[in-house]
Design an enzyme around this catalytic site. Structure first.
Site, PDB file in Angstrom:
ATOM      1  CB  SER A   1      -0.755   0.162   1.211  1.00 52.02           C
ATOM      2  OG  SER A   1      -2.021   0.827   1.435  1.00 52.02           O
ATOM      3  CG  ASP A   2       2.963   4.892  -1.712  1.00 52.83           C
ATOM      4  OD1 ASP A   2       4.164   4.821  -0.535  1.00 52.83           O
ATOM      5  OD2 ASP A   2       2.417   5.855  -2.335  1.00 52.83           O
TER       6      ASP A   2
END
Length: 206
Positions: free
Chosen positions: A83-84
């Site tokens: 995730s980012d």
């Protein structure tokens, strides 16, 4: 470094494969605990430098996939979550400030503005060639902030590891006029509705 997070449930879990969170973010680990699934944490080694001309949403998605793939190469048997999050001020990506001075500069620029937070999540299982991803977009309208309010908030919460220099789940909510999204945990760092959808797609019981 790898950490294992065990979850105690009344009934035993028989997961089809190991579950790994490819992130060093304590916020994402805390959100993952809500799903009550045992998971491992492995920090990905990924260069997070934006490409020339890369838009914030594209940057968040590219890094989420890259993080998941980097960890999946170490654990090809596992379902790996990457995730980012990238804050987007009128098309300009804003990352984690890292220092007080940069946080002051970010909040000063965001004062009275609508900032879009792009939070991407990817799930990769290398053994079966599974790669899927989604992006949640959250529109956040900041109040017009005074210098004193910015300083007071930053000294109180020190959100220097948060994109956009504010924690909406904490005192940072006082800086805002409105939040518009369809996945409530996206702003904290991991859109759990989308994460659950991807985990079900890879065969994880949610």
């Amino acid at each position: 470094m790898s950490h294992v997070h065990e979850i105690s449930l009344n009934s035993s879990l028989n997961l089809p494969r190991p579950l790994v969170l490819g992130s060093t973010s304590r916020y994402r680990a805390e959100l993952m605990h809500r799903l009550r699934l045992p998971f491992e944490v492995i920090g990905p080694e990924v260069d997070e430098t934006p490409l020339a001309g890369e838009l914030p949403g594209a940057l968040a998605l590219r890094l989420a996939v890259a993080k998941a793939q980097a960890v999946a190469r170490q654990r090809p048997d596992a379902a790996v979550i990457g995730s980012d999050q990238v804050a987007d001020l009128h098309g300009e990506p804003l990352g984690k400030p890292g220092t007080h001075e940069r946080a002051v500069a970010q909040l000063t620029r965001m004062s009275g503005q609508t900032v879009r937070f792009h939070t991407a999540v990817a799930v990769v299982c290398q053994d079966i060639g599974f790669v899927q991803h989604e992006v949640a977009e959250v529109a956040v309208r900041f109040r017009t902030l005074t210098e004193a309010e910015i300083e007071h908030y930053l000294h109180a919460e020190q959100p220097y590891d948060c994109a956009g220099s504010a924690k909406s789940e904490g005192l940072g909510i006082s800086l805002l006029d409105a939040i518009d999204n369809d996945d409530p945990t996206a702003l904290i760092g991991l859109p759990l509705i989308r994460t659950c959808r991807l985990l079900r797609a890879v065969g994880m019981p949610i």
